[in-house]
Design an enzyme around this catalytic site. Structure first.
Site, mmCIF file in Angstrom:
data_model
loop_
_atom_site.group_PDB
_atom_site.id
_atom_site.type_symbol
_atom_site.label_atom_id
_atom_site.label_comp_id
_atom_site.label_asym_id
_atom_site.label_seq_id
_atom_site.Cartn_x
_atom_site.Cartn_y
_atom_site.Cartn_z
ATOM 1 N N ASP A 14 0.820 -1.225 0.000
ATOM 2 C CA ASP A 14 0.000 0.000 0.000
ATOM 3 C C ASP A 14 0.848 1.267 0.000
ATOM 4 O O ASP A 14 0.421 2.315 0.475
ATOM 5 C CB ASP A 14 -0.963 0.027 1.206
ATOM 6 C CG ASP A 14 -1.778 -1.238 1.335
ATOM 7 O OD1 ASP A 14 -2.403 -1.634 0.337
ATOM 8 O OD2 ASP A 14 -1.783 -1.853 2.422
ATOM 9 N N LYS A 17 2.518 2.300 -5.220
ATOM 10 C CA LYS A 17 3.276 1.873 -6.413
ATOM 11 C C LYS A 17 2.549 2.206 -7.708
ATOM 12 O O LYS A 17 3.168 2.610 -8.689
ATOM 13 C CB LYS A 17 3.533 0.358 -6.332
ATOM 14 C CG LYS A 17 4.441 -0.041 -5.179
ATOM 15 C CD LYS A 17 4.619 -1.539 -5.090
ATOM 16 C CE LYS A 17 3.376 -2.233 -4.591
ATOM 17 N NZ LYS A 17 3.026 -1.906 -3.197
ATOM 18 N N GLY A 41 -3.931 -3.937 -4.902
ATOM 19 C CA GLY A 41 -4.822 -2.877 -5.356
ATOM 20 C C GLY A 41 -4.016 -1.620 -5.607
ATOM 21 O O GLY A 41 -3.594 -0.948 -4.665
ATOM 22 N N HIS A 42 -3.753 -1.311 -6.873
ATOM 23 C CA HIS A 42 -2.937 -0.151 -7.220
ATOM 24 C C HIS A 42 -3.854 0.984 -7.682
ATOM 25 O O HIS A 42 -4.522 0.878 -8.704
ATOM 26 C CB HIS A 42 -1.927 -0.526 -8.305
ATOM 27 C CG HIS A 42 -0.880 -1.478 -7.809
ATOM 28 N ND1 HIS A 42 0.129 -1.978 -8.602
ATOM 29 C CD2 HIS A 42 -0.674 -2.009 -6.585
ATOM 30 C CE1 HIS A 42 0.887 -2.786 -7.877
ATOM 31 N NE2 HIS A 42 0.413 -2.817 -6.667
ATOM 32 N N GLN A 225 2.207 -5.802 -3.475
ATOM 33 C CA GLN A 225 2.445 -5.899 -2.029
ATOM 34 C C GLN A 225 3.748 -5.180 -1.651
ATOM 35 O O GLN A 225 4.093 -4.211 -2.293
ATOM 36 C CB GLN A 225 2.457 -7.358 -1.558
ATOM 37 C CG GLN A 225 1.105 -8.053 -1.607
ATOM 38 C CD GLN A 225 0.805 -8.689 -2.953
ATOM 39 O OE1 GLN A 225 1.649 -9.327 -3.572
ATOM 40 N NE2 GLN A 225 -0.412 -8.517 -3.427
#
Length: 423
Positions: A14, A17, A41-42, A225
């Site tokens: 988180d 990225k 989740g980007h 991650q």
């Protein structure tokens, strides 16, 4: 010889990225994902649009860029279908600029059920899985029992049924888990996703990427991650099921080590983690709640509130060492705008002894040793140049550079592309 630059998280995920990949992609021809699955989740924000990607590389919003899902990724067709539909709604058709490795493993509906059954069976010792089927899929991969994207082009239904029945046997005989109410719905979405996948080009991505480098093209590899969730070097067992570190780009894309160029390490100006597991600098007071509220610290995949704390330089230096980081990127500096004093963990107290090296195991006996630094008490969200940084922020950045020995080359002061300052 052209090399692949790698961009990865240095904390517990988180870190931001997706936003940085989106900002850097104008400088690259090919953008790749090398590990992880839809537990990532980007989040990207531009043109007043906020979009979250789970499997697709974050360069997909840039025109004329090729995006590659590498062999180290585990792919859920049902999630992939939803991502494609979501992109279509905002006017993006990515059929021609997304390639998928034939060797990427598929997350089956029964993998999700096995994930839920395993987590339920752990009771109080559960690790906080996202229940996306990631762990069971990697387990099958390592056990040489996986189903891969390339299998879609062969006797797919027969192979699928064999895997399904093997998983059902585990659910019934080992976990005694009632799956019948969910499996049919899962399968419906999953096979619809398989049909969406068939519209895309499946490639031997290791050949594609190495040929691209030989042709002089620029490539960046995007991790999912963070380093502290790496299966080998993270806070085991509260980790993910893949190698999130730089070495994972070699195995997750088919790259020789000498093909790695710059390594961009992303970290927040503070620290967060989601789910269970040790977190030495976690704040349980009003300061922690302020970080969560101002930073909007809620999981982009699960929506779970993230645990928040001060920056941990012991863990950060360990991540830099493991990854060979050449450039640091500091995210969310603006979240610290309101703090009079900022703390940074520079050592741990473990059983009465001061330790500056990351230990074998983190637990409740790991007590952070802090250094206090002055806050800047200034709104950074309108800053667009390093020349406008307040002195306290400059000092904070220099302190981190001195502690880590690596330059901070980018500072982010908000979620939009324009709030990314290259130093």
């Amino acid at each position: 010889m052209k090399k692949v630059d790698v961009l990865l998280g240095l904390q517990w995920g988180d870190e931001g990225k997706g936003k940085v990949v989106d900002v850097l992609t104008p400088h690259y021809d090919v953008i790749t994902r090398f590990q992880g699955g839809p537990n990532a989740g980007h989040t990207l924000e531009f043109n007043n649009i906020k979009h979250v990607l789970h499997t697709i590389p974050s360069g997909i919003f840039r025109e004329k860029k090729v995006n590659v899902i590498g062999n180290g990724v585990v792919l859920d067709p049902s999630v992939f279908k939803k991502e494609i539909e979501s992109l279509h709604k905002i006017g993006f058709d990515i059929t021609n600029n997304l390639l998928i490795s034939k060797k990427a493993h598929l997350i089956l509906p029964t993998h999700r059920l096995l994930d839920a059954a395993s987590e339920s069976a752990k009771g109080a010792t559960k690790i906080g899985s996202t229940l996306k089927g990631i762990g069971p899929t990697y387990r099958d991969k390592i056990g040489r029992e996986g189903l891969r994207v390339g299998d879609i082009e062969t006797d797919f239904l027969q192979k699928y049924e064999q895997h399904k029945q093997a998983h059902i046997k585990q659910l019934e005989d080992f976990y005694h888990f009632d799956y019948r109410g969910q499996l049919e719905a899962f399968e419906k979405d999953w096979f619809e996703g398989i049909e969406v996948l068939k519209r895309f080009r499946f490639v031997d991505s290791e050949h594609y990427i190495n040929k691209a480098l030989d042709e002089g093209k620029t490539v960046i590899a995007e991790g999912a991650q963070g380093t502290m969730l790496d299966i080998d070097f993270g806070s085991y067992p509260f980790v993910t099921s893949s190698n999130t570190i730089c070495a994972g780009a070699c195995t997750g894309l088919g790259l020789a080590p000498q093909r790695i160029g710059k390594v961009y390490g992303i970290f927040k100006a503070y620290c967060t983690r989601v789910g269970m597991g040790p977190f030495p600098t976690e704040l349980f007071n009003e300061e922690g709640e302020n970080l969560r509220k101002v930073g909007n610290e809620f999981g982009s995949t699960t929506g779970r509130p993230r645990r928040c704390g001060w920056i941990d330089l012991v863990a950060l230096k360990y991540s830099i060492m493991i990854n060979g980081v050449t450039d640091l990127i500091m995210m969310k500096a603006d979240v610290l705008d309101q703090f009079q004093t900022i703390k940074a963990c520079v050592a741990y107290q473990i059983n009465g002894e001061t330790c500056t090296e990351f230990p074998y195991e983190l637990n409740e006996k790991t007590i952070p040793v802090y250094k206090e630094l002055p806050g800047w008490n200034q709104d950074l969200t309108h800053v667009r140049s390093e020349n406008d940084f307040p002195e306290a922020l400059k000092s904070y950045i220099k302190f981190i550079e001195d502690e880590t020995g690596v330059p901070v080359t980018i500072v982010s002061v908000g979620p939009n592309r324009q709030q990314t300052i290259v130093r």
